[in-house]
Design an enzyme around this catalytic site. Sequence first.
Site, PDB file in Angstrom:
ATOM      1  N   VAL A  61      31.007  19.627   9.735  1.00 56.32           N
ATOM      2  CA  VAL A  61      30.722  21.284   9.195  1.00 56.32           C
ATOM      3  C   VAL A  61      30.979  22.257   9.171  1.00 56.32           C
ATOM      4  O   VAL A  61      30.266  23.657   8.820  1.00 56.32           O
ATOM      5  CB  VAL A  61      28.718  20.925   9.707  1.00 56.32           C
ATOM      6  CG1 VAL A  61      28.312  19.684   8.999  1.00 56.32           C
ATOM      7  CG2 VAL A  61      28.713  20.780  11.303  1.00 56.32           C
ATOM      8  N   ILE A  65      30.931  23.022   2.362  1.00 53.82           N
ATOM      9  CA  ILE A  65      30.661  21.610   1.462  1.00 53.82           C
ATOM     10  C   ILE A  65      29.633  21.644   0.274  1.00 53.82           C
ATOM     11  O   ILE A  65      28.468  22.224   0.230  1.00 53.82           O
ATOM     12  CB  ILE A  65      29.626  20.360   2.397  1.00 53.82           C
ATOM     13  CG1 ILE A  65      30.109  19.175   2.385  1.00 53.82           C
ATOM     14  CG2 ILE A  65      28.346  20.518   2.693  1.00 53.82           C
ATOM     15  CD1 ILE A  65      29.728  17.521   2.362  1.00 53.82           C
ATOM     16  N   TYR A 147      26.847  26.339  24.010  1.00 54.14           N
ATOM     17  CA  TYR A 147      26.253  25.360  23.348  1.00 54.14           C
ATOM     18  C   TYR A 147      25.129  26.509  23.249  1.00 54.14           C
ATOM     19  O   TYR A 147      24.308  26.917  22.136  1.00 54.14           O
ATOM     20  CB  TYR A 147      25.555  24.377  24.012  1.00 54.14           C
ATOM     21  CG  TYR A 147      24.998  23.569  23.844  1.00 54.14           C
ATOM     22  CD1 TYR A 147      25.255  22.784  22.357  1.00 54.14           C
ATOM     23  CD2 TYR A 147      23.349  23.567  23.940  1.00 54.14           C
ATOM     24  CE1 TYR A 147      23.515  22.169  22.302  1.00 54.14           C
ATOM     25  CE2 TYR A 147      22.481  22.883  23.659  1.00 54.14           C
ATOM     26  CZ  TYR A 147      23.053  21.277  22.533  1.00 54.14           C
ATOM     27  OH  TYR A 147      21.856  21.321  22.327  1.00 54.14           O
TER      28      TYR A 147
HETATM   29  P1  NAD Z   1      24.756  13.596  19.069  1.00 52.84           P
HETATM   30  O1  NAD Z   1      25.850  13.742  19.933  1.00 52.84           O
HETATM   31  O2  NAD Z   1      24.548  11.754  19.291  1.00 52.84           O
HETATM   32  O3  NAD Z   1      24.746  14.010  17.711  1.00 52.84           O
HETATM   33  C1  NAD Z   1      25.395  15.371  17.353  1.00 52.84           C
HETATM   34  C2  NAD Z   1      26.213  14.316  16.029  1.00 52.84           C
HETATM   35  O4  NAD Z   1      26.538  15.112  15.440  1.00 52.84           O
HETATM   36  C3  NAD Z   1      27.350  13.311  16.519  1.00 52.84           C
HETATM   37  O5  NAD Z   1      27.535  12.455  16.109  1.00 52.84           O
HETATM   38  C4  NAD Z   1      28.726  14.181  16.006  1.00 52.84           C
HETATM   39  O6  NAD Z   1      29.824  13.408  15.761  1.00 52.84           O
HETATM   40  C5  NAD Z   1      27.900  15.587  15.035  1.00 52.84           C
HETATM   41  N1  NAD Z   1      28.884  16.365  15.255  1.00 52.84           N
HETATM   42  C6  NAD Z   1      29.794  17.389  15.970  1.00 52.84           C
HETATM   43  N2  NAD Z   1      30.217  18.446  15.549  1.00 52.84           N
HETATM   44  C7  NAD Z   1      29.866  17.968  13.980  1.00 52.84           C
HETATM   45  C8  NAD Z   1      30.727  18.644  13.452  1.00 52.84           C
HETATM   46  N3  NAD Z   1      31.110  20.272  13.454  1.00 52.84           N
HETATM   47  N4  NAD Z   1      30.865  18.141  12.179  1.00 52.84           N
HETATM   48  C9  NAD Z   1      29.932  17.657  11.555  1.00 52.84           C
HETATM   49  N5  NAD Z   1      29.391  16.589  13.221  1.00 52.84           N
HETATM   50  C10 NAD Z   1      29.641  17.137  14.039  1.00 52.84           C
HETATM   51  O7  NAD Z   1      23.160  14.708  20.047  1.00 52.84           O
HETATM   52  P2  NAD Z   1      22.309  14.153  19.399  1.00 52.84           P
HETATM   53  O8  NAD Z   1      21.805  13.749  20.912  1.00 52.84           O
HETATM   54  O9  NAD Z   1      21.890  12.966  18.574  1.00 52.84           O
HETATM   55  O10 NAD Z   1      21.778  15.609  19.407  1.00 52.84           O
HETATM   56  C11 NAD Z   1      21.417  15.707  17.970  1.00 52.84           C
HETATM   57  C12 NAD Z   1      21.167  17.413  17.491  1.00 52.84           C
HETATM   58  O11 NAD Z   1      19.724  17.316  18.169  1.00 52.84           O
HETATM   59  C13 NAD Z   1      22.129  18.520  17.341  1.00 52.84           C
HETATM   60  O12 NAD Z   1      21.723  19.765  17.521  1.00 52.84           O
HETATM   61  C14 NAD Z   1      21.365  18.852  19.390  1.00 52.84           C
HETATM   62  O13 NAD Z   1      21.997  20.086  20.069  1.00 52.84           O
HETATM   63  C15 NAD Z   1      20.313  18.881  19.636  1.00 52.84           C
HETATM   64  N6  NAD Z   1      19.134  18.580  20.110  1.00 52.84           N
HETATM   65  C16 NAD Z   1      19.244  17.322  21.287  1.00 52.84           C
HETATM   66  C17 NAD Z   1      18.916  17.706  21.616  1.00 52.84           C
HETATM   67  C18 NAD Z   1      18.625  15.970  22.870  1.00 52.84           C
HETATM   68  O14 NAD Z   1      17.629  15.848  23.977  1.00 52.84           O
HETATM   69  N7  NAD Z   1      18.714  14.542  21.972  1.00 52.84           N
HETATM   70  C19 NAD Z   1      18.355  18.257  22.231  1.00 52.84           C
HETATM   71  C20 NAD Z   1      17.642  19.538  21.943  1.00 52.84           C
HETATM   72  C21 NAD Z   1      18.358  19.307  20.649  1.00 52.84           C
END
Ligand code: NAD
Length: 324
Positions: A61, A65, A147
Amino acid sequence: MARIKRILVAGGAGFLGSHLCELLIDRGHDVVCVDNFFTSQKSNVEKLLSRPNFELIRHDVTIPISLEVDEIYNLACPAAPGHYQYNPLKTIKTSVLGAINLLELARECRAKILQASTSEVYGDPEVHPQREDYRGAVNPIGPRACYDEGKRAAETLFMDASRMYGTHIRIARIFNTYGPKTHPFDGRVVSNFIRQALADEPITIYGDGSQTRSFCYYSDLLEGLVRLMENEEGFVGPVNLGNPNEFTVKELGDLVWELLGKKPKYVFKELPVDDPCRRQPDISLAKEKLNWEPKVQLREGLARTIEWFKSINLDDFRAPTPNY
Ligand code: NAD
Ligand code: UDP
């Protein structure tokens, strides 16, 4: 029947993203998953590949795109501390350039766009529980800043796109969320504790375990995200999504051992720098605007997550690697 939409899920192969893709596909929508697989692997979305309303694109990203879509969920960003600190410059680029590129796409398509923001925008909070109008206490030069500040800048970009172009934006501040398909080697507390306890290893507690988190089961969180996206009132501004029941890290460890029926074993390690002491969402806004609150409590959600961990072969998972 609800209108069928073309929906882009950026970060759609990750823990939350892959569940979200499945939920949207099941509701009949056309889903395009975009992911660079930095912290995930294709097996997360493997079973979706045979569905006619699902497409998978390997894409980063940070690069623009062009697609035609009605809605965009931006979940693309490493989320676990160990993952986002692996390459901090890449992490902040992902949040900032990812937001810029996807907001531009939303403007071109007149699509609604939702940002997966985080409770980390509150840093190590002096206000408890955290409400959306609390501005946070983030250390801008610490190891978590790549982050936290990246996500804060993304919120700024979203709000400015709303003010400048009238882009239909949504911002979800997600608190700690767990469940099946979390990466077993992501180093987050729930996955570490379950993996360690299943292997009869002592659970690693950082600090004395008195720090708190409020854990939300993934299905509740996704319901909140979709309600926020679909909310027709279209109010602008961030909304906390999380489970307000607060636990110390030690209490979480005790519960994992109890659910497994095993005698607790702990090893205490150093508390990471800037580790927030307390975290609990005030979800009054989500209750009022989205009629949303979590249903699955920690005991039940943990039991389901433990079952998933028992069902997987850890050798099928690779520890995340840098994507360049
Ligand atoms: P995750 O790491 O499992 O998922 C993140 C996804 O983004 C992965 O598939 C990764 O490959 C993809 N990604 C990373 N950098 C990328 C890039 N430059 N281009 C394209 N894809 C990219 O994490 P998650 O727990 O599923 O979190 C999803 C979202 O929710 C994130 O943005 C995270 O910050 C946010 N979030 C999650 C939580 C939690 O507790 N799980 C809490 C707060 C925020
Ligand atoms: N933690 C812990 N042992 C572990 C992993 C994490 O005690 O093996 C603690 C960590 O120090 C933090 C809490 O659990 O206080 C939540 O950590 P996690 O990495 O899951 O998420 P975050 O800190 O981003 O909320």
